[in-house]
Enzyme design. Structure first.
Site, PDB file in Angstrom:
ATOM      1  N   ASP A 285      26.667  19.832  25.943  1.00 47.19           N
ATOM      2  CA  ASP A 285      25.807  20.412  27.234  1.00 47.19           C
ATOM      3  C   ASP A 285      25.621  19.128  27.939  1.00 47.19           C
ATOM      4  O   ASP A 285      25.342  18.161  27.449  1.00 47.19           O
ATOM      5  CB  ASP A 285      25.024  21.353  26.941  1.00 47.19           C
ATOM      6  CG  ASP A 285      24.831  22.428  28.286  1.00 47.19           C
ATOM      7  OD1 ASP A 285      24.071  23.525  28.082  1.00 47.19           O
ATOM      8  OD2 ASP A 285      25.361  21.953  29.264  1.00 47.19           O
TER       9      ASP A 285
HETATM   10  C1  GLC Z   1      24.414  23.097  32.266  1.00 39.49           C
HETATM   11  C2  GLC Z   1      25.091  24.564  31.655  1.00 39.49           C
HETATM   12  C3  GLC Z   1      26.318  24.681  31.031  1.00 39.49           C
HETATM   13  C4  GLC Z   1      27.170  24.061  31.883  1.00 39.49           C
HETATM   14  C5  GLC Z   1      26.825  22.605  31.998  1.00 39.49           C
HETATM   15  C6  GLC Z   1      28.099  22.003  33.200  1.00 39.49           C
HETATM   16  O1  GLC Z   1      23.655  22.568  32.186  1.00 39.49           O
HETATM   17  O2  GLC Z   1      23.876  24.471  30.307  1.00 39.49           O
HETATM   18  O3  GLC Z   1      26.529  26.073  30.868  1.00 39.49           O
HETATM   19  O4  GLC Z   1      28.567  24.164  31.538  1.00 39.49           O
HETATM   20  O5  GLC Z   1      25.764  22.209  32.542  1.00 39.49           O
HETATM   21  O6  GLC Z   1      27.544  22.247  34.349  1.00 39.49           O
END
Ligand code: GLC
Length: 750
Positions: free
Chosen positions: A231
């Site tokens: 993430d």
């Molecule tokens: C965020 C989210 C994830 C998302 C990623 C990119 O913090 O937790 O779901 O795809 O970052 O934006």
């Protein structure tokens, strides 16, 4: 492909290989033209493409290119329609191709442990079977277009509070049966190109650094072939993460992560083979994406808008329809009340935010659909504050009094359904609850439309004749609501999460969101309806509940076998008939109950569902194939799914609380659980073991008891008596020679 990859990898320098394991900017991998390795783009989101051309962020602050905003997962799940979810996935894949995006960061398949979680709008269900089935279809849809999905957030990411630091503490059975099961089914059925490692820890280890989670379970056990992406910002110790199977760090860490990998390799803490494996997995996906790029791809935004409207209509749940107030006639005096009528909520806040190609408006859709009706509008409440505005209330009462029916749009303001925050309560804003009460004083024909990402309390339940749960229905939700309110669509959605009477009834009430950086899942497997069933708490609206403008009759339940082994399947059939004068779709649910379990299990668990379309009077046969996993629980000693021999019940329901048909079946286990006996085993533990039977009979006889009698000392029944004597007692009281005791134990454990 393998040979090509080996050739490329062997020609890459160490620094080049390391650079491939870290993003460039917010959304891309690095391009290495010397090796003909292109950069690919990974971007959000689960219910619509969020591709940023200008300033980049991963919290949905900066603008993105126009794309279709479909219903969020919370609503889409209520369609229980596998094919529809796949079609939405196809449309998302088409838009990614048109915008040159290779990986779409979704679907989110985390289980709804508490309705308070701010990101529940992005997740499907409280039930892992329903969640995994729909997740698999979403992935298949997207990937059918040559675009990769990124199944997220792996795993046990069920709250927003302290998500970056949180340590989730839970037992193995709960982890397996509830939280991983939602991912397992989707990965085995749909093989997503990537999986996104979550921010949090599980039992003390960050997901992005969790060898057991990423290598042992995800890859070795489940056969995941793609790469794991972090993430955004979820990596702490990059070298540890790489070793644990976390391949691509996003976004790039300005060389910090790469440096840690290089240092670890150079000082021998990390093998270059481990790096090469990660590089191979990343290159496999990059080249697959490159091969699947559809140049000059385009999509039809109007067709996608129509699909969004169809999906929204199938996702909405009719919760109440007293006096058949719905569908409304397209005439007469109708009050439209609530700021959301003209300024609708249709998606959640955060990284999933979509810049819609168009946005329908409930006021316009409703007034255009019922042209002969006379409409009056009142704002009713402010969206900027939860404070009550008396003038707005009085104005709403006035228009309601002058009308024959009042449609009131309520829901959760954006600050409630957002990434990064959890709710503190389940209430709608006070100014909305009070508005409903005030309108009910002057109008008895009230229809409530709720726009929300997760369950809410309804103190005004008895003041409304009609309640339509519309969730966050995407850019075309307004048209879908109008279709349902006036009967152009027959509602067919059923709840994919329980709506509790009140927050304190929820299973995680005491342990949500935990304390400081730790949360304990002390409710175990008793999540959602599993909890309310077990403790016999009446929900406001149960899991699987939803009304229609017609009615259905279930009959003729039959099994092709009444006894099977755990390696066989049983075919379950029943008939469903549309008893009304409207065509409709019915969601038939199959639950399984273990009637003779030696472990603590839920009262029943969803193990099948089918959605069928029926014309008035039409009857169809519905068939389910039920196999081992439907009866099994996760046995932590065996470290595998295990079916305990005995009687089970198969229950067919219109909801989890409305079981219409049921019958029993015996399932025989083909797996023998090897028990380990010790001096601390009781006579009760060994009483049925062939070696122990004569020993125990003699013992009972010596106490003046025989096998049948129950009159033990102190009036104990025999079983309690046997369970009160440990083998160790014979040693400490020297009533049995040591070698005889060891002989007995040896025999028991053979
Ligand atoms: C965020 C989210 C994830 C998302 C990623 C990119 O913090 O937790 O779901 O795809 O970052 O934006």
């Amino acid at each position: 492909m393998k040979r090509r990859l080996n050739k490329i990898i062997s020609s890459m320098t160490l620094e080049e290989k390391v650079s491939l394991c870290s993003g460039v900017g917010a959304w891309n991998t690095i391009a290495l033209p010397a090796h003909e390795i292109p950069s690919i783009m990974l971007t959000d989101g689960p219910h619509g493409l969020r591709k940023q051309m200008g300033a980049q962020d991963h919290m949905g602050m900066n603008q993105s290119v126009p794309a279709t905003c479909f219903p969020t997962a919370a609503g889409l799940a209520c369609s229980w329609n596998r094919d529809l979810v796949e079609r939405v996935g196809v449309a998302l894949g088409e838009e990614c191709q048109a915008e040159g995006v290779q990986i779409l960061l979704g679907p989110g398949t985390n289980i709804k442990r508490s309705p308070l979680c701010g990101r529940n709008f992005e997740y499907f269900s409280e039930d892992p079977y329903l969640s995994s089935e729909l997740t698999a279809k979403h992935i298949k849809g997207v990937q059918s277009q040559g675009v990769g999905a990124s199944l997220k957030h792996f795993a046990v990411n069920n709250q927003e509070t302290r998500r970056f630091n949180l340590n989730v503490v839970l037992d193995e059975r709960t982890l397996r049966e509830i939280y991983l099961a939602s991912f397992e089914g989707a990965i085995k059925q749909a093989q997503p190109w990537t999986v996104m490692a979550a921010y949090n820890k599980i039992n003390g280890e960050y997901c992005s650094e969790n060898q057991t989670l990423l290598n042992d379970i995800l890859r070795e056990e489940w056969g995941f072939e793609g790469f794991v992406v972090s993430d955004w910002g979820a990596v702490s110790e990059r070298d540890v993460a790489l070793s644990a199977g976390m391949d691509l760090e996003m976004p790039g860490s300005n060389g910090v992560g790469s440096e840690k990998i290089l240092n670890a390799i150079n000082n021998g803490d990390l093998s270059e083979e481990t790096l090469d494996s990660a590089v191979e997995r990343i290159l496999t996906v990059i080249f697959k994406a490159q091969e699947n790029i559809k140049h000059q791809a385009a999509y039809d935004p109007d067709a996608h808008h129509r699909l969004a409207r169809e999906a929204a209509a199938e996702s909405m749940v009719l919760l109440k329809n007293e006096d058949q107030i719905l569908p409304l006639r397209k005439q007469g005096k109708i009050a439209l009340i609530g700021a959301f009528t003209k300024n609708p909520r249709y998606q959640g806040a955060g990284s999933s935010r979509v810049n819609p190609t168009k946005l329908d408006n409930p006021y316009l859709e409703i007034t255009q659909k019922a042209k002969e009706a006379q409409f009056k509008y009142a704002k009713g409440y402010s969206l900027e504050t939860d404070q009550i505005n008396v003038d707005l209330i009085l104005e709403a009462q006035k228009v309601a009094k002058e009308s024959e029916v009042a449609i009131i749009f309520v829901g959760l303001p954006e600050k409630y359904d957002a990434e990064g925050v959890d709710r503190k309560h389940l209430e709608l804003p006070n100014n909305q609850n009070l508005l409903i009460e005030a309108v009910a004083e002057v109008q008895k024909n009230i229809v409530i439309v709720i726009l929300n990402g997760s369950a809410v309390e309804m103190p005004w339940l008895n003041k409304a004749k009609g309640i339509l749960e519309a969730y966050l229905g995407g850019q075309a939700m307004a048209g879908a609501i109008a279709d349902i309110l006036f009967g152009d669509k027959n509602p067919s959605g059923k709840l994919a999460e329980t709506f509790p009477m009140k927050l304190s009834h929820t299973p995680s009430y005491i342990n949500f969101p935990g304390e400081s950086d730790k949360v304990e899942y002390r409710e175990g497997v008793f999540v959602g309806y599993r909890h309310y069933d077990k403790v016999e708490i009446e929900p406001l609206f149960p899991f699987g509940y939803g009304l229609s403008y017609t009615t259905y009759e279930y009959s003729d339940l039959s099994f092709n076998h009444k006894e099977i082994s755990d390696s066989q399947e049983v075919i379950v059939t029943l008939k469903v008939k549309n008893m009304g004068n409207r065509a409709g779709k019915e969601i038939v649910q199959l639950y399984v109950r273990d009637n003779e379990s030696s472990v603590i299990r839920p009262v029943k668990e969803l193990k099948g569902f089918e959605k069928i379309e029926l014309d008035p009077g039409e009857e169809k046969l519905v068939t389910f194939t039920v196999g081992k996993r439907a009866f099994a629980y996760y046995n932590v000693d065996l470290m595998d799914w295990y079916v305990e021999t005995g009687e089970f019940e198969i229950l067919i329901g219109k909801s989890s609380r409305e079981i219409i048909l049921k019958d029993t079946i015996v399932v025989n286990s083909t797996v023998e659980l090897k028990k380990k006996y010790t001096l601390d085993s009781t006579l009760g533990d060994i009483k049925t073991h062939p070696i122990a039977v004569p020993f125990i009979s003699n013992l009972l006889a010596g106490m003046g008891l025989d096998d049948s009698s129950n009159g033990g000392p102190f009036g104990m029944d025999k079983d309690s008596l046997l369970n009160s004597i440990k083998l160790r007692n014979f040693e400490s009281q020297r009533t049995m020679p040591k070698d005889m005791l060891n002989e007995l134990l040896k025999g028991l454990n053979e």
